[in-house]
Write a protein that holds these residues in place. Sequence first.
Motif, short mmCIF file in Angstrom:
data_model
loop_
_atom_site.label_atom_id
_atom_site.label_comp_id
_atom_site.label_asym_id
_atom_site.label_seq_id
_atom_site.Cartn_x
_atom_site.Cartn_y
_atom_site.Cartn_z
N THR A 57 19.60 1.92 -20.59
CA THR A 57 18.30 1.60 -21.19
C THR A 57 17.17 2.05 -20.27
O THR A 57 16.22 2.71 -20.70
CB THR A 57 18.18 0.08 -21.44
N ILE A 58 17.29 1.69 -19.00
CA ILE A 58 16.26 2.02 -18.02
C ILE A 58 16.07 3.53 -17.92
O ILE A 58 14.94 4.03 -17.80
CB ILE A 58 16.63 1.43 -16.64
N ALA A 59 17.17 4.28 -18.01
CA ALA A 59 17.12 5.73 -17.87
C ALA A 59 16.29 6.40 -18.96
O ALA A 59 15.81 7.52 -18.78
CB ALA A 59 18.54 6.30 -17.88
N GLN A 60 16.11 5.73 -20.08
CA GLN A 60 15.34 6.30 -21.19
C GLN A 60 13.83 6.27 -20.94
O GLN A 60 13.06 6.88 -21.70
CB GLN A 60 15.63 5.54 -22.48
N ILE A 61 13.41 5.54 -19.91
CA ILE A 61 11.98 5.34 -19.66
C ILE A 61 11.56 6.22 -18.48
O ILE A 61 12.02 6.03 -17.35
CB ILE A 61 11.68 3.87 -19.34
N ASP A 62 10.69 7.19 -18.72
CA ASP A 62 10.24 8.10 -17.66
C ASP A 62 9.40 7.35 -16.62
O ASP A 62 8.74 6.35 -16.92
CB ASP A 62 9.40 9.23 -18.25
N ASN A 63 9.42 7.88 -15.40
CA ASN A 63 8.60 7.34 -14.29
C ASN A 63 8.81 5.84 -14.10
O ASN A 63 7.85 5.07 -13.96
CB ASN A 63 7.11 7.64 -14.54
N PHE A 64 10.06 5.45 -14.11
CA PHE A 64 10.39 4.05 -13.91
C PHE A 64 10.31 3.72 -12.42
O PHE A 64 10.89 4.41 -11.59
CB PHE A 64 11.80 3.75 -14.44
N VAL A 65 9.61 2.64 -12.08
CA VAL A 65 9.43 2.23 -10.68
C VAL A 65 9.98 0.83 -10.50
O VAL A 65 9.49 -0.13 -11.10
CB VAL A 65 7.95 2.29 -10.26
N SER A 66 11.01 0.71 -9.68
CA SER A 66 11.67 -0.57 -9.40
C SER A 66 11.33 -1.01 -7.98
O SER A 66 11.48 -0.22 -7.03
CB SER A 66 13.18 -0.39 -9.56
N ILE A 67 10.90 -2.27 -7.82
CA ILE A 67 10.46 -2.78 -6.51
C ILE A 67 11.15 -4.11 -6.25
O ILE A 67 10.94 -5.08 -6.98
CB ILE A 67 8.93 -2.94 -6.47
N ASN A 68 11.98 -4.16 -5.20
CA ASN A 68 12.74 -5.36 -4.89
C ASN A 68 12.80 -5.62 -3.39
O ASN A 68 12.63 -4.72 -2.57
CB ASN A 68 14.17 -5.24 -5.43
N ASN A 69 13.07 -6.88 -3.04
CA ASN A 69 13.17 -7.32 -1.66
C ASN A 69 14.57 -7.15 -1.10
O ASN A 69 15.54 -7.05 -1.84
CB ASN A 69 12.81 -8.81 -1.54
N ALA A 70 14.68 -7.19 0.23
CA ALA A 70 15.96 -7.23 0.91
C ALA A 70 15.91 -8.25 2.03
O ALA A 70 14.83 -8.54 2.58
CB ALA A 70 16.32 -5.87 1.48
N SER A 79 -0.75 -7.35 -6.94
CA SER A 79 -2.17 -7.57 -6.67
C SER A 79 -2.89 -6.25 -6.38
O SER A 79 -4.02 -6.03 -6.85
CB SER A 79 -2.34 -8.51 -5.47
N LEU A 80 -2.23 -5.39 -5.62
CA LEU A 80 -2.84 -4.10 -5.28
C LEU A 80 -2.96 -3.21 -6.51
O LEU A 80 -3.95 -2.49 -6.69
CB LEU A 80 -2.02 -3.41 -4.19
N ILE A 81 -1.94 -3.26 -7.38
CA ILE A 81 -2.00 -2.49 -8.62
C ILE A 81 -3.17 -2.97 -9.49
O ILE A 81 -3.89 -2.18 -10.08
CB ILE A 81 -0.68 -2.61 -9.40
N ALA A 82 -3.35 -4.30 -9.55
CA ALA A 82 -4.44 -4.87 -10.36
C ALA A 82 -5.81 -4.39 -9.87
O ALA A 82 -6.75 -4.30 -10.66
CB ALA A 82 -4.36 -6.39 -10.33
N LYS A 100 0.84 -1.21 0.00
CA LYS A 100 0.00 0.00 0.00
C LYS A 100 0.86 1.25 0.00
O LYS A 100 0.58 2.22 -0.71
CB LYS A 100 -0.93 -0.01 1.21
N LEU A 101 1.95 1.24 0.77
CA LEU A 101 2.84 2.40 0.85
C LEU A 101 3.55 2.65 -0.48
O LEU A 101 3.84 3.79 -0.84
CB LEU A 101 3.87 2.19 1.96
N ILE A 102 3.84 1.57 -1.21
CA ILE A 102 4.53 1.72 -2.50
C ILE A 102 3.56 2.14 -3.59
O ILE A 102 3.86 3.04 -4.39
CB ILE A 102 5.23 0.40 -2.88
N VAL A 103 2.40 1.50 -3.65
CA VAL A 103 1.45 1.76 -4.74
C VAL A 103 1.01 3.22 -4.77
O VAL A 103 0.80 3.80 -5.84
CB VAL A 103 0.24 0.81 -4.64
N GLU A 104 0.92 3.86 -3.59
CA GLU A 104 0.51 5.26 -3.58
C GLU A 104 1.57 6.19 -4.19
O GLU A 104 1.30 7.35 -4.45
CB GLU A 104 0.17 5.70 -2.16
N GLU A 105 2.77 5.64 -4.45
CA GLU A 105 3.84 6.42 -5.07
C GLU A 105 3.89 6.23 -6.59
O GLU A 105 4.69 6.86 -7.27
CB GLU A 105 5.20 5.99 -4.49
N ILE A 106 3.06 5.34 -7.13
CA ILE A 106 3.11 5.00 -8.55
C ILE A 106 2.12 5.87 -9.33
O ILE A 106 0.92 5.84 -9.06
CB ILE A 106 2.78 3.51 -8.77
N PRO A 107 2.59 6.63 -10.31
CA PRO A 107 1.68 7.45 -11.11
C PRO A 107 1.14 6.68 -12.32
O PRO A 107 1.68 5.65 -12.71
CB PRO A 107 2.59 8.60 -11.59
#
Length: 446
Positions: A305-318, A229-232, A204-211
């Motif tokens: 390559t990634i830098a060419q795409i605006d509003n790129f959102v990367s989500i990973n675990n730690a 799932s939340l994005i869907a 929920k905290l991440i999805v609210e940051e996605i435009p």
Amino acid sequence: MAFEQEYQKKLTSADEAVKVVKSGDWVDFGWCTGTPYALDLALAKRVPELSDVKFRGGILLRPLACFSAPEANERLTWNSWHMSGIERKMIANGNTFYGALRYSELPRWIRENCEPIDVAMFQVSPMDKQGYFSFGPNASHMAAVCERARVIIVEVNPNMPRCLGGFEEGIHVSKVDMIVESDSPIGILGGGGPATEVDEAVAKLIVEEIPNGACLQLGIGGMPNAVGSLIAQSDLKDLGVHTEMYVDAFVDITMAGKITGSQKSIDRGRQTFAFGAGTQKLYDFINDNPSCMSAPVSYTNDARTIAQIDNFVSINNAVNLDLFGQVNSESAGIKQISGAGGQLDFVLGAYLSKGGKSFICCSSSFTDKQGNLQSRILPTLDNGSIVTDARPNVHYVVTEYGKVCLKGLSSWQRAEALISIAHPKFRDELIEQADKMHLWRRSNKR
């Protein structure tokens, strides 16, 4: 010669094909769902007559027959680019090791730095009418492997999805030395179980940051799946996909009508990935699907390559991180869990993207085998733990207690921010340790 005639000329049995492997050889065993099955079984029979055979591969989805053969521990060595749970267990045998490399660099390393590959054997989809075999959802680094291999053996499996691309997504029959046929099931990789309350809170905290119009990269595991799932279920629209690994969550988001790729500046309208693994739902979706683009990891994971795409959102675990902001995503102390993969590639690339953000997410705590609650935010990383993401590169960190942006913060600000999203039980202890390490300002609230 017609392609079908050439196919038949090169067709042989698995037992006959593996005779090409000799003692001392380097053998590339493909990658993830492309790991051979019939060839593995045939090679297992030859283990007692071989010695010092060195394999490369990764993300095994089933145990290898040849590494379960008698004397395999003394005769064979497994070198993994990224470890699955199966490979983690193999480490105890003393013949399994991890190859440390940024995943994006793998094709170049194979072409320029690695020893010549004596034999490459891997699964492919059936040959098309132009004579090409698709690597399936494993373009990754396989074209580079084929360029360096002395002998190439393909195991043709009708269950392997045919993945479309644009470059380096398959191999022509004229480049293949031997062909073996099999009908084995494609390995399944689950999403790590249903999302927990903690997963959902982080999501929920991440999805609210996605435009709207953002381009997504998701890692594997419960939290990224929960985000999917939340994005869907959200009101987001016109999302794009450019990712290292294609997972089930992308299928769900697509079927919910959220992914169009219409805002991507490159590969517009296509979901780009280096490899994929999941359930049969995923394999059915990517099969012969022109909206999906299978590409080498040197393209998908390149920060340029990634830098060419605006509003790129990367989500990973730690796995855990420390008060300096160093992130460990691949080991428990000296015990290797997975690998560096492309996490750092996407952390760097997302920040180079206009409007881009990278999120490292984890639960604030976990319960160990003795039933004790342990913090994932530590004063310093445990002895031997691997720094996957160095502190200057980390952008956002998220736990169920909040999200903080670490980019550019001084050491005391960084410690304060991370302690604010730690489990409440450990905050006083972390403050005490931060003070001892001169990371805590006297004016900070305790």
